[in-house]
Design an enzyme around this catalytic site. Structure first.
Site, mmCIF file in Angstrom:
data_model
loop_
_atom_site.group_PDB
_atom_site.id
_atom_site.type_symbol
_atom_site.label_atom_id
_atom_site.label_comp_id
_atom_site.label_asym_id
_atom_site.label_seq_id
_atom_site.Cartn_x
_atom_site.Cartn_y
_atom_site.Cartn_z
ATOM 1 N N TYR A 159 0.224 3.694 3.392
ATOM 2 C CA TYR A 159 -0.773 2.905 2.673
ATOM 3 C C TYR A 159 -0.370 2.843 1.220
ATOM 4 O O TYR A 159 0.049 3.841 0.629
ATOM 5 C CB TYR A 159 -2.152 3.578 2.794
ATOM 6 C CG TYR A 159 -3.206 2.987 1.882
ATOM 7 C CD1 TYR A 159 -4.127 2.066 2.368
ATOM 8 C CD2 TYR A 159 -3.271 3.345 0.536
ATOM 9 C CE1 TYR A 159 -5.086 1.517 1.528
ATOM 10 C CE2 TYR A 159 -4.223 2.787 -0.311
ATOM 11 C CZ TYR A 159 -5.123 1.882 0.192
ATOM 12 O OH TYR A 159 -6.066 1.330 -0.641
ATOM 13 N N GLU A 187 -4.196 -4.372 -1.694
ATOM 14 C CA GLU A 187 -3.981 -3.276 -0.768
ATOM 15 C C GLU A 187 -3.001 -3.695 0.327
ATOM 16 O O GLU A 187 -3.125 -4.792 0.875
ATOM 17 C CB GLU A 187 -5.351 -2.957 -0.142
ATOM 18 C CG GLU A 187 -5.491 -1.608 0.473
ATOM 19 C CD GLU A 187 -6.927 -1.407 0.987
ATOM 20 O OE1 GLU A 187 -7.685 -0.700 0.322
ATOM 21 O OE2 GLU A 187 -7.278 -1.954 2.043
#
Lengths: 386, 290
Positions: free
Chosen positions: A104, A191
């Site tokens: 991530y 993101e």
């Protein structure tokens, strides 16, 4: 504004952030779904419903396909479905990749620390808030001083913490580009989740991007283009009152009850919603006119709130910072002169020129209150009686 | 005493020739505020309600000294004005603009921190110490000089609370508008500390709302440092998730943004929690500290 996955990936491509090969399919006309011939090369692959909401995988918005025929059928199915309340306006067909590890990486405008925070995690592909709660050791956060920007040593540190070794230089390019994009596009969140480690390098399998609406004026056509290309039939889903509010520039949130509300401040508006609820009533909406309301804004707000046919009584609560009560009263009188008083109005008026305002309202038979609670209780009772 | 402003505070107004800037300058002067100079680019040499106007703060500084700046410049131009104000190293800057782009205000606040400048706002009605100094747009008629310190994220809600307090016989030491966001210069916790250090303030009223983490930080400070009693009112219990409730910062995201979560933390921290402005009054009545 939240961008769709495919829009985010287009932006990633513009900034040289690697993304899988893909093809967007839209429902161009009713009942006509055409897969483009090129998409055949993407199969076996993944179909992804383009909806602006998280958790779409679990909601059935992501499907693996192994043949072209199957893809065609499933695309058609997806395009006529809803995912978490959002009708699917487009489907992304994407090549399937062999993934070694899911990571991530995100950048966030941090409202608590007043800076941009870079977040990296060795556990990607899942809800980052859940990782933060259950396995906090897997997440590394770094606050970036706005005057410094994201420096290479910070990127190296994040890379080390999530166990990146051979892919460090690719990660550095991705992180640099993402920061540049965050600033240039006035984002509040960018993101990549998951950021996949493959034999061919790092690649962004998904995108989540939020752009700052307050900065949209700087991005002119680009911003409206992105807004239009979200294929969201938002206009059709909006209620009459919501559409009118947008058109007239009134701050309005529709709720499910029957006590209409207009306030002259956000805080007092929220207070009144709570008080209506405490008094056993159900608010029909939130509508605040801001600190500088005048007759025109009042009239428009009345139009908006009363466009909702569920409203059985209307509470107008005014405390008057910069606002003049005679001007607000003028707006109410004008509205009633043109439309009558379709449902009972309860007005609590307090502030500059309140005497004049109250007498103008008394002339058309509207009583005013001084006490806030009394006004709230009266409005709730009247909604019940209607 | 009071916090942030007092009788001696000398003020410069940015955007003084604009409709709001000019009108509010008049009202602030009537309230006794010492407005010594104004700035609007290109309007140097003019006068607004007896206040001399300059093109640049630097030019104003050649003729005047001041302790605070209030910025009435619209959001699109407010960043530039704010940087100019911070550059002058004035200790205190109030930014009233609503709709400030988030990254712009982030940079403004970061620069202010570097220069040691306190920022109040953006999207704030400002600060007022009744009977001493008004640096903002609070309506005077609801205010009375006294011993309750009020801080609020919402202008109108602070007027509502001050009205209840004044009618109930409790005046205010200082009323501070924290602002509607999206980011904040002075945060609730910092203003709480200032009130706690102010001998004139006997009770603090904290008016919070849904969204963000400021009330969580406030709860921590109340629990660890603050000795003055705090009465809190958090609005937005009935606010639906994800909807923006008028303020840039008032949007419930996750369980931590809810009113319920904040109320529980504040209660655990030892704050009194009221449900309405009248409720605040009742709590203070029972305290018998004023």
């Amino acid at each position: 504004m939240r961008l769709l996955e495919y829009q985010g990936k287009k932006l990633f491509e513009d900034y040289n952030i690697p993304v899988p090969k893909s093809q967007l399919v839209r429902n161009l006309k009713e009942d006509e779904v055409e897969l483009l011939p090129e998409s055949e090369s993407l199969i076996p692959g993944v179909l992804k419903a383009q909806v602006p909401v998280g958790g779409r995988g679990k909601a059935g918005g992501v499907k693996k396909v192994s043949t072209y025929q199957q893809a065609k059928k499933l695309v058609r199915d997806l395009l006529s479905s809803e995912i978490k309340g959002f009708p699917v306006g487009a489907v992304l067909i994407e090549e399937e990749l062999e993934i070694e590890r899911e990571l991530y990486f995100g950048l966030l405008l941090n409202k608590s620390e007043t800076c941009i925070t870079a977040i990296a995690s060795s556990a990607g592909g899942v809800d980052i808030e859940r990782v933060a709660e259950e396995e906090p050791e897997k997440i590394t956060q770094l606050n970036v001083d706005p005057s410094l920007g994201l420096q290479d040593y910070m990127i190296r540190y994040l890379a080390k913490r999530i166990g990146l070794k051979s892919q460090l230089s690719v990660f550095r390019e991705i992180a640099r580009s993402m920061y540049e994009m965050f600033i240039e596009r006035d984002a509040t969140l960018v993101e990549i989740n998951p950021l996949a480690e493959t034999t061919e390098g790092l690649i962004a399998l998904d995108s989540k991007i939020l752009l700052d609406d307050a900065a949209s004026y700087r991005h002119g056509e680009e911003y409206s283009k992105l807004k239009n290309e979200r294929f969201l039939p938002e206009e059709e889903r909006k209620t009459r009152a919501e559409r009118l509010a947008e058109e007239l520039g009134i701050t309005y949130v529709q709720l499910e009850g029957n006590v209409g509300l207009i306030s002259d401040g956000a805080g007092t508006g929220m207070l009144t919603l709570d008080e209506i609820t405490d008094a056993g009533g159900k608010p029909a909406n939130f509508c605040e006119m801001g600190g500088e309301a005048n007759a025109e804004v009042t009239e428009k707000s009345l139009e908006v709130v009363l466009a909702n046919s569920e409203v059985e009584s209307l509470l107008i609560t005014l405390i008057g910072g910069l606002t003049r009560m005679d001007e607000i009263a003028e707006g109410i009188v004008e509205y009633v002169r043109e439309n009558g008083e379709p449902i009972p109005f309860v007005v609590r008026m307090c502030g500059t020129k309140e005497k004049e305002g109250k007498s103008m309202l008394a002339d058309i038979g509207i009583d005013t209150f001084d006490n806030h609670r009394e006004a709230v209780e009266t409005a709730v009772r009247m909604a019940e009686e209607e | 005493m009071a916090i942030l402003v007092d009788k001696e505070t000398r003020v410069l107004v940015q955007g003084i020739t604009g409709q709001i800037g000019s009108f509010q300058t008049k009202i602030m002067k009537e309230a006794g505020t010492k407005v010594v100079a104004g700035v609007t680019p290109g309007k140097g040499g003019e006068e607004v309600h007896g206040v001399p106007v300059y093109d640049f703060i630097e030019e104003a500084l050649e003729e005047h000294s001041f302790d605070a700046i209030i910025n009435f410049v619209p959001a699109r131009f407010a960043k530039d004005a704010a940087f100019e104000a911070i550059e002058s190293e004035v200790p205190f800057l109030v930014i009233t603009a609503e709709g400030f782009p988030a990254q712009d205000i982030m940079r403004v606040i970061a620069y202010a921190v570097n220069k040691g400048v306190h920022i109040l706002g953006p999207d704030t009605p400002g600060v007022v110490s009744p009977g001493k100094c008004k640096l903002g747009v609070h309506p005077e008629r609801m205010l009375v000089e006294g011993r309750v310190g009020v801080l609020s994220r919402s202008g109108a809600l602070s007027y509502e609370a001050c009205k209840a307090l004044s009618e109930g016989g409790y005046g205010q030491s200082t009323v501070v508008g924290i602002g509607g966001g999206p980011l904040w210069g002075l945060r609730e916790k910092e203003v709480l500390k200032m009130f706690d250090a102010d001998p004139e303030t006997k009770v603090i009223v904290l008016l919070g709302e849904v969204g963000g983490t400021m009330e969580q930080e406030a709860a921590e400070i109340i629990s660890n440092e603050i000795t003055t009693p705090v009465v809190a009112l958090i609005v937005g219990k009935a606010a639906p998730r994800g909807a923006q409730m008028g303020h840039a910062g008032a949007i419930v995201e996750g369980k931590e943004g809810t009113a319920e979560y904040k109320v529980n933390l504040l209660r655990e921290a030892g704050a009194y929690v009221a449900e309405s402005p009248d409720g605040i009054l009742k709590v203070i009545d029972q305290m018998e500290v004023i």
